[in-house]
Motif scaffolding. Structure first.
Motif, PDB file in Angstrom:
ATOM      1  N   GLN A 322       1.294  -2.298  -4.534  1.00  0.00           N
ATOM      2  CA  GLN A 322       1.028  -1.639  -3.262  1.00  0.00           C
ATOM      3  C   GLN A 322       2.314  -1.097  -2.663  1.00  0.00           C
ATOM      4  N   GLU A 323       3.382  -1.875  -2.769  1.00  0.00           N
ATOM      5  CA  GLU A 323       4.671  -1.438  -2.234  1.00  0.00           C
ATOM      6  C   GLU A 323       5.154  -0.167  -2.931  1.00  0.00           C
ATOM      7  N   LEU A 324       5.031  -0.114  -4.249  1.00  0.00           N
ATOM      8  CA  LEU A 324       5.479   1.067  -4.991  1.00  0.00           C
ATOM      9  C   LEU A 324       4.596   2.275  -4.697  1.00  0.00           C
ATOM     10  N   LEU A 325       3.288   2.061  -4.615  1.00  0.00           N
ATOM     11  CA  LEU A 325       2.386   3.168  -4.297  1.00  0.00           C
ATOM     12  C   LEU A 325       2.688   3.728  -2.915  1.00  0.00           C
ATOM     13  N   ASP A 326       2.858   2.846  -1.928  1.00  0.00           N
ATOM     14  CA  ASP A 326       3.198   3.299  -0.572  1.00  0.00           C
ATOM     15  C   ASP A 326       4.531   4.029  -0.567  1.00  0.00           C
ATOM     16  N   LEU A 327       5.457   3.525  -1.355  1.00  0.00           N
ATOM     17  CA  LEU A 327       6.793   4.121  -1.398  1.00  0.00           C
ATOM     18  C   LEU A 327       6.743   5.544  -1.939  1.00  0.00           C
ATOM     19  N   VAL A 328       6.058   5.742  -3.059  1.00  0.00           N
ATOM     20  CA  VAL A 328       6.037   7.074  -3.658  1.00  0.00           C
ATOM     21  C   VAL A 328       5.206   8.041  -2.820  1.00  0.00           C
ATOM     22  N   LEU A 329       4.112   7.572  -2.247  1.00  0.00           N
ATOM     23  CA  LEU A 329       3.330   8.445  -1.375  1.00  0.00           C
ATOM     24  C   LEU A 329       4.108   8.803  -0.116  1.00  0.00           C
TER      25      LEU A 329
END
Length: 336
Positions: A322-329
Protein backbone atom coordinates in the motif's frame (compact mmCIF):
# COMPACT_ATOMS: atom_id res chain seq x y z
CA UNK A 1 18.37 -22.96 -2.67
CA UNK A 2 19.62 -19.85 -4.47
CA UNK A 3 23.00 -20.14 -2.71
CA UNK A 4 23.53 -23.62 -4.23
CA UNK A 5 22.51 -22.39 -7.66
CA UNK A 6 24.76 -19.35 -7.42
CA UNK A 7 27.75 -21.50 -6.46
CA UNK A 8 27.26 -23.52 -9.64
CA UNK A 9 26.99 -20.35 -11.72
CA UNK A 10 30.02 -18.88 -9.97
CA UNK A 11 32.07 -21.95 -10.85
CA UNK A 12 31.08 -21.61 -14.50
CA UNK A 13 31.94 -17.92 -14.56
CA UNK A 14 35.23 -18.52 -12.80
CA UNK A 15 36.41 -20.85 -15.55
CA UNK A 16 35.96 -18.03 -18.06
CA UNK A 17 38.12 -15.50 -16.20
CA UNK A 18 41.67 -15.39 -17.55
CA UNK A 19 44.78 -15.20 -15.41
CA UNK A 20 45.33 -11.64 -16.61
CA UNK A 21 41.84 -10.53 -15.70
CA UNK A 22 42.07 -12.28 -12.33
CA UNK A 23 44.46 -9.59 -11.09
CA UNK A 24 41.88 -6.87 -11.79
CA UNK A 25 38.72 -6.06 -9.87
CA UNK A 26 35.90 -7.73 -11.82
CA UNK A 27 32.28 -6.61 -11.61
CA UNK A 28 29.88 -8.97 -13.41
CA UNK A 29 26.57 -7.60 -14.74
CA UNK A 30 23.77 -10.06 -15.61
CA UNK A 31 21.17 -8.92 -18.17
CA UNK A 32 17.67 -10.16 -18.92
CA UNK A 33 17.97 -9.12 -22.57
CA UNK A 34 20.21 -9.81 -25.54
CA UNK A 35 22.96 -7.62 -26.97
CA UNK A 36 21.58 -4.47 -28.60
CA UNK A 37 18.67 -4.17 -26.15
CA UNK A 38 17.91 -1.31 -23.76
CA UNK A 39 19.42 -3.19 -20.83
CA UNK A 40 22.54 -3.97 -22.84
CA UNK A 41 22.97 -0.33 -23.86
CA UNK A 42 22.60 0.71 -20.22
CA UNK A 43 25.11 -1.87 -19.04
CA UNK A 44 27.58 -1.02 -21.82
CA UNK A 45 27.54 2.67 -20.85
CA UNK A 46 27.77 1.75 -17.16
CA UNK A 47 30.82 -0.35 -18.02
CA UNK A 48 32.43 2.48 -20.00
CA UNK A 49 31.88 5.04 -17.25
CA UNK A 50 33.04 2.81 -14.39
CA UNK A 51 36.18 1.67 -16.20
CA UNK A 52 36.95 5.27 -17.14
CA UNK A 53 36.41 6.57 -13.59
CA UNK A 54 38.62 3.84 -12.10
CA UNK A 55 41.32 4.17 -14.78
CA UNK A 56 40.81 0.51 -15.61
CA UNK A 57 41.19 -0.75 -12.05
CA UNK A 58 37.67 -2.16 -12.39
CA UNK A 59 36.57 -4.27 -15.33
CA UNK A 60 32.82 -4.67 -15.85
CA UNK A 61 31.86 -7.90 -17.63
CA UNK A 62 28.45 -8.09 -19.31
CA UNK A 63 26.39 -11.28 -19.44
CA UNK A 64 23.48 -10.93 -21.91
CA UNK A 65 20.38 -13.11 -21.70
CA UNK A 66 21.24 -16.79 -21.99
CA UNK A 67 24.79 -16.45 -20.65
CA UNK A 68 23.75 -17.37 -17.12
CA UNK A 69 20.73 -19.52 -17.87
CA UNK A 70 17.14 -18.34 -17.43
CA UNK A 71 15.87 -15.20 -15.74
CA UNK A 72 15.57 -16.72 -12.27
CA UNK A 73 19.16 -17.96 -12.60
CA UNK A 74 20.26 -14.34 -12.98
CA UNK A 75 18.43 -13.36 -9.79
CA UNK A 76 19.86 -16.36 -7.93
CA UNK A 77 23.35 -15.41 -9.09
CA UNK A 78 23.19 -11.81 -7.88
CA UNK A 79 21.50 -12.80 -4.61
CA UNK A 80 24.18 -15.38 -3.92
CA UNK A 81 27.07 -13.11 -4.94
CA UNK A 82 28.18 -15.04 -8.03
CA UNK A 83 27.66 -11.79 -9.95
CA UNK A 84 27.69 -8.30 -8.53
CA UNK A 85 25.05 -6.52 -10.62
CA UNK A 86 21.91 -7.48 -12.52
CA UNK A 87 18.67 -6.27 -14.00
CA UNK A 88 15.30 -7.44 -12.73
CA UNK A 89 11.89 -6.75 -14.28
CA UNK A 90 8.61 -8.65 -14.53
CA UNK A 91 9.91 -12.07 -13.52
CA UNK A 92 11.62 -10.50 -10.51
CA UNK A 93 8.26 -10.62 -8.73
CA UNK A 94 9.04 -14.15 -7.57
CA UNK A 95 12.16 -12.86 -5.81
CA UNK A 96 11.07 -9.34 -4.84
CA UNK A 97 7.24 -9.41 -4.75
CA UNK A 98 7.06 -5.64 -4.29
CA UNK A 99 8.59 -5.15 -7.74
CA UNK A 100 5.28 -6.35 -9.20
CA UNK A 101 4.11 -2.78 -8.59
CA UNK A 102 5.15 -1.99 -12.17
CA UNK A 103 3.04 -4.82 -13.52
CA UNK A 104 -0.06 -2.84 -12.56
CA UNK A 105 -1.72 -1.16 -15.52
CA UNK A 106 -2.58 2.55 -15.68
CA UNK A 107 -0.58 3.72 -12.65
CA UNK A 108 2.07 5.62 -14.64
CA UNK A 109 1.53 8.65 -16.91
CA UNK A 110 1.88 8.61 -20.68
CA UNK A 111 4.80 11.05 -20.42
CA UNK A 112 7.78 8.67 -20.56
CA UNK A 113 10.45 11.15 -19.44
CA UNK A 114 8.35 12.18 -16.45
CA UNK A 115 8.00 8.52 -15.52
CA UNK A 116 11.76 7.94 -15.74
CA UNK A 117 12.64 11.08 -13.83
CA UNK A 118 10.20 10.52 -10.99
CA UNK A 119 10.95 6.83 -10.48
CA UNK A 120 14.64 7.71 -10.11
CA UNK A 121 13.94 10.56 -7.72
CA UNK A 122 15.00 10.18 -4.08
CA UNK A 123 11.31 10.25 -3.12
CA UNK A 124 10.83 6.86 -4.77
CA UNK A 125 14.16 5.16 -5.43
CA UNK A 126 15.59 5.95 -2.01
CA UNK A 127 12.36 5.44 -0.09
CA UNK A 128 12.49 3.00 2.81
CA UNK A 129 9.74 0.90 1.24
CA UNK A 130 11.54 0.38 -2.08
CA UNK A 131 15.02 -0.04 -0.61
CA UNK A 132 13.94 -2.48 2.09
CA UNK A 133 11.95 -4.56 -0.42
CA UNK A 134 15.24 -5.37 -2.15
CA UNK A 135 17.53 -5.38 0.87
CA UNK A 136 15.36 -7.95 2.62
CA UNK A 137 16.27 -10.28 -0.27
CA UNK A 138 19.98 -9.56 -0.30
CA UNK A 139 19.76 -6.96 -3.09
CA UNK A 140 20.32 -3.22 -3.44
CA UNK A 141 18.53 -1.15 -6.15
CA UNK A 142 20.61 1.56 -7.82
CA UNK A 143 18.39 2.72 -10.68
CA UNK A 144 15.06 2.22 -12.45
CA UNK A 145 14.89 1.92 -16.23
CA UNK A 146 11.54 2.28 -18.02
CA UNK A 147 12.14 0.62 -21.40
CA UNK A 148 9.12 1.89 -23.29
CA UNK A 149 5.43 1.10 -23.35
CA UNK A 150 4.31 -2.51 -23.28
CA UNK A 151 2.62 -3.11 -26.63
CA UNK A 152 0.11 -5.83 -27.39
CA UNK A 153 0.28 -7.93 -30.52
CA UNK A 154 -2.41 -10.32 -31.73
CA UNK A 155 -3.87 -11.83 -34.86
CA UNK A 156 -6.93 -9.62 -34.58
CA UNK A 157 -7.37 -5.91 -33.73
CA UNK A 158 -8.03 -5.10 -30.06
CA UNK A 159 -9.78 -1.85 -29.25
CA UNK A 160 -12.12 -2.85 -26.42
CA UNK A 161 -12.19 -5.49 -23.67
CA UNK A 162 -14.73 -7.38 -25.78
CA UNK A 163 -12.06 -7.76 -28.46
CA UNK A 164 -9.74 -9.38 -25.91
CA UNK A 165 -12.35 -11.87 -24.69
CA UNK A 166 -10.84 -15.37 -24.62
CA UNK A 167 -7.52 -14.30 -26.19
CA UNK A 168 -4.65 -16.59 -25.19
CA UNK A 169 -2.10 -13.88 -24.53
CA UNK A 170 1.38 -14.59 -23.21
CA UNK A 171 2.34 -12.80 -20.00
CA UNK A 172 5.31 -13.15 -17.69
CA UNK A 173 4.86 -15.50 -14.72
CA UNK A 174 3.52 -12.77 -12.48
CA UNK A 175 0.28 -12.93 -10.54
CA UNK A 176 -0.66 -9.30 -11.16
CA UNK A 177 -0.29 -9.66 -14.92
CA UNK A 178 -2.35 -12.84 -14.83
CA UNK A 179 -5.06 -11.11 -12.79
CA UNK A 180 -5.00 -8.00 -15.01
CA UNK A 181 -5.49 -9.86 -18.27
CA UNK A 182 -8.14 -12.08 -16.75
CA UNK A 183 -9.92 -8.85 -15.75
CA UNK A 184 -9.71 -7.78 -19.40
CA UNK A 185 -11.38 -11.06 -20.40
CA UNK A 186 -8.29 -12.72 -21.88
CA UNK A 187 -6.86 -16.15 -21.08
CA UNK A 188 -3.28 -15.29 -20.06
CA UNK A 189 -0.61 -17.95 -20.36
CA UNK A 190 3.05 -18.03 -19.27
CA UNK A 191 5.73 -19.13 -21.72
CA UNK A 192 9.52 -18.87 -21.39
CA UNK A 193 10.87 -15.88 -23.33
CA UNK A 194 13.18 -18.00 -25.47
CA UNK A 195 10.29 -20.27 -26.48
CA UNK A 196 7.79 -17.54 -27.29
CA UNK A 197 8.41 -17.14 -31.03
CA UNK A 198 7.64 -20.79 -31.76
CA UNK A 199 4.64 -20.68 -29.42
CA UNK A 200 3.16 -17.76 -31.37
CA UNK A 201 4.02 -19.40 -34.67
CA UNK A 202 2.35 -22.67 -33.68
CA UNK A 203 -0.70 -21.05 -32.09
CA UNK A 204 0.10 -22.03 -28.51
CA UNK A 205 -0.30 -18.32 -27.80
CA UNK A 206 -2.48 -15.89 -29.76
CA UNK A 207 -1.11 -12.64 -28.39
CA UNK A 208 1.97 -11.14 -26.80
CA UNK A 209 3.03 -8.18 -24.63
CA UNK A 210 6.46 -6.59 -25.08
CA UNK A 211 8.11 -3.20 -25.53
CA UNK A 212 8.57 -2.42 -29.23
CA UNK A 213 12.29 -3.18 -29.30
CA UNK A 214 11.67 -6.70 -27.98
CA UNK A 215 8.96 -7.38 -30.58
CA UNK A 216 11.53 -6.51 -33.24
CA UNK A 217 14.75 -8.03 -31.92
CA UNK A 218 13.06 -11.36 -31.18
CA UNK A 219 11.07 -11.21 -34.47
CA UNK A 220 7.75 -11.72 -32.69
CA UNK A 221 6.07 -9.36 -35.15
CA UNK A 222 6.67 -11.88 -37.95
CA UNK A 223 4.02 -14.18 -36.50
CA UNK A 224 1.42 -11.57 -35.47
CA UNK A 225 -0.93 -9.42 -37.57
CA UNK A 226 -1.68 -6.43 -35.32
CA UNK A 227 0.32 -4.26 -32.95
CA UNK A 228 -1.84 -2.41 -30.44
CA UNK A 229 -0.71 0.63 -28.46
CA UNK A 230 -2.88 1.04 -25.34
CA UNK A 231 -0.17 2.84 -23.29
CA UNK A 232 -1.38 0.84 -20.30
CA UNK A 233 2.03 0.17 -18.74
CA UNK A 234 5.69 0.65 -19.37
CA UNK A 235 8.20 -2.16 -19.20
CA UNK A 236 10.21 -1.24 -16.11
CA UNK A 237 13.49 -2.84 -15.06
CA UNK A 238 15.52 -2.23 -11.91
CA UNK A 239 19.31 -2.16 -11.93
CA UNK A 240 20.48 -3.76 -8.70
CA UNK A 241 23.53 -5.08 -6.90
CA UNK A 242 24.23 -7.78 -4.38
CA UNK A 243 23.55 -6.08 -1.04
CA UNK A 244 26.53 -7.43 0.90
CA UNK A 245 28.88 -6.67 -1.97
CA UNK A 246 27.65 -3.09 -2.21
CA UNK A 247 27.90 -2.58 1.55
CA UNK A 248 31.45 -3.94 1.49
CA UNK A 249 32.61 -1.33 -1.02
CA UNK A 250 34.41 1.81 0.09
CA UNK A 251 32.35 4.99 0.37
CA UNK A 252 34.10 6.29 -2.74
CA UNK A 253 33.14 3.20 -4.74
CA UNK A 254 29.52 3.41 -3.54
CA UNK A 255 29.40 7.10 -4.45
CA UNK A 256 30.83 6.32 -7.88
CA UNK A 257 28.13 3.72 -8.56
CA UNK A 258 25.37 6.09 -7.42
CA UNK A 259 26.81 8.94 -9.47
CA UNK A 260 27.04 6.72 -12.54
CA UNK A 261 23.46 5.52 -12.12
CA UNK A 262 22.34 9.16 -11.89
CA UNK A 263 24.21 10.01 -15.09
CA UNK A 264 22.48 7.15 -16.89
CA UNK A 265 18.92 8.29 -16.13
CA UNK A 266 18.63 10.76 -19.02
CA UNK A 267 20.99 8.77 -21.22
CA UNK A 268 19.01 5.55 -21.15
CA UNK A 269 15.68 7.36 -21.54
CA UNK A 270 16.89 8.91 -24.79
CA UNK A 271 18.38 5.58 -25.90
CA UNK A 272 15.18 3.62 -25.29
CA UNK A 273 13.06 6.16 -27.16
CA UNK A 274 15.41 6.19 -30.15
CA UNK A 275 15.72 2.41 -30.08
CA UNK A 276 11.97 1.83 -29.90
CA UNK A 277 11.30 4.37 -32.68
CA UNK A 278 13.87 2.73 -34.95
CA UNK A 279 12.61 -0.76 -34.18
CA UNK A 280 9.02 0.26 -34.95
CA UNK A 281 10.22 1.60 -38.32
CA UNK A 282 11.94 -1.73 -39.00
CA UNK A 283 8.76 -3.63 -38.11
CA UNK A 284 6.51 -1.55 -40.35
CA UNK A 285 8.99 -1.53 -43.24
CA UNK A 286 9.49 -5.29 -43.15
CA UNK A 287 5.99 -6.59 -42.51
CA UNK A 288 2.32 -5.96 -43.18
CA UNK A 289 1.53 -5.68 -39.48
CA UNK A 290 -1.22 -3.17 -38.79
CA UNK A 291 -0.76 -0.53 -36.07
CA UNK A 292 -3.72 0.20 -33.79
CA UNK A 293 -3.60 3.10 -31.31
CA UNK A 294 -6.30 3.28 -28.66
CA UNK A 295 -7.97 6.62 -28.00
CA UNK A 296 -8.69 8.00 -24.53
CA UNK A 297 -12.20 6.53 -24.38
CA UNK A 298 -10.97 3.08 -25.34
CA UNK A 299 -8.11 3.26 -22.82
CA UNK A 300 -10.55 4.23 -20.07
CA UNK A 301 -12.48 0.99 -20.56
CA UNK A 302 -9.35 -1.02 -19.81
CA UNK A 303 -8.32 1.38 -17.02
CA UNK A 304 -11.54 0.75 -15.09
CA UNK A 305 -11.15 -3.01 -15.35
CA UNK A 306 -7.53 -2.79 -14.17
CA UNK A 307 -8.17 -0.72 -11.04
CA UNK A 308 -9.37 -3.60 -8.79
CA UNK A 309 -6.08 -5.43 -9.41
CA UNK A 310 -4.40 -2.76 -7.29
CA UNK A 311 -6.10 -4.36 -4.30
CA UNK A 312 -4.69 -7.74 -5.30
CA UNK A 313 -1.21 -6.19 -5.11
CA UNK A 314 -1.87 -4.69 -1.69
CA UNK A 315 -3.43 -7.90 -0.35
CA UNK A 316 -0.46 -9.92 -1.55
CA UNK A 317 2.28 -7.57 -0.34
CA UNK A 318 0.66 -6.06 2.75
CA UNK A 319 1.27 -2.59 4.24
CA UNK A 320 4.48 -2.09 2.27
CA UNK A 321 2.51 -2.69 -0.92
CA UNK A 322 0.00 0.00 0.00
CA UNK A 323 2.84 2.36 0.83
CA UNK A 324 4.52 1.80 -2.54
CA UNK A 325 1.26 2.12 -4.47
CA UNK A 326 0.41 5.38 -2.68
CA UNK A 327 3.94 6.60 -3.28
CA UNK A 328 3.96 6.01 -7.03
CA UNK A 329 0.44 7.35 -7.50
CA UNK A 330 1.38 10.42 -5.48
CA UNK A 331 4.31 11.17 -7.77
CA UNK A 332 1.90 11.62 -10.68
CA UNK A 333 -1.36 12.65 -9.04
CA UNK A 334 -1.50 15.97 -10.91
CA UNK A 335 -0.69 14.45 -14.30
CA UNK A 336 -3.74 12.42 -15.32
Amino acid sequence: MWFRKSLSIAAGIGLAVSATAASAEIWRFGLEEIEGSVQYEYAAEFKRLIEEKTDGDVTVELYPYGSLGGLTDIYDAVQGGAIQLAFGSGFLGGTVPESQLFSLNFILPEDEWLTTKQLNSPEFLESDAWQSAFQDRGLHPIGIVPEGFQVWTANKPIRTPEDMEGLQIRVMDNRLLLETYRAYGAQPTTIEYGELYSALQQGQAEGNIQPVFAHEEMNFYEVQDYMIFANQAQFVATAMTNYDWYQGLSEDRQAMINETADELVRYIHDVQQELNDKRLDIITENSDIEIVRLNAEQRDQFRELAKPVREVFVDEIGPRGQELLDLVLGLYEDIE
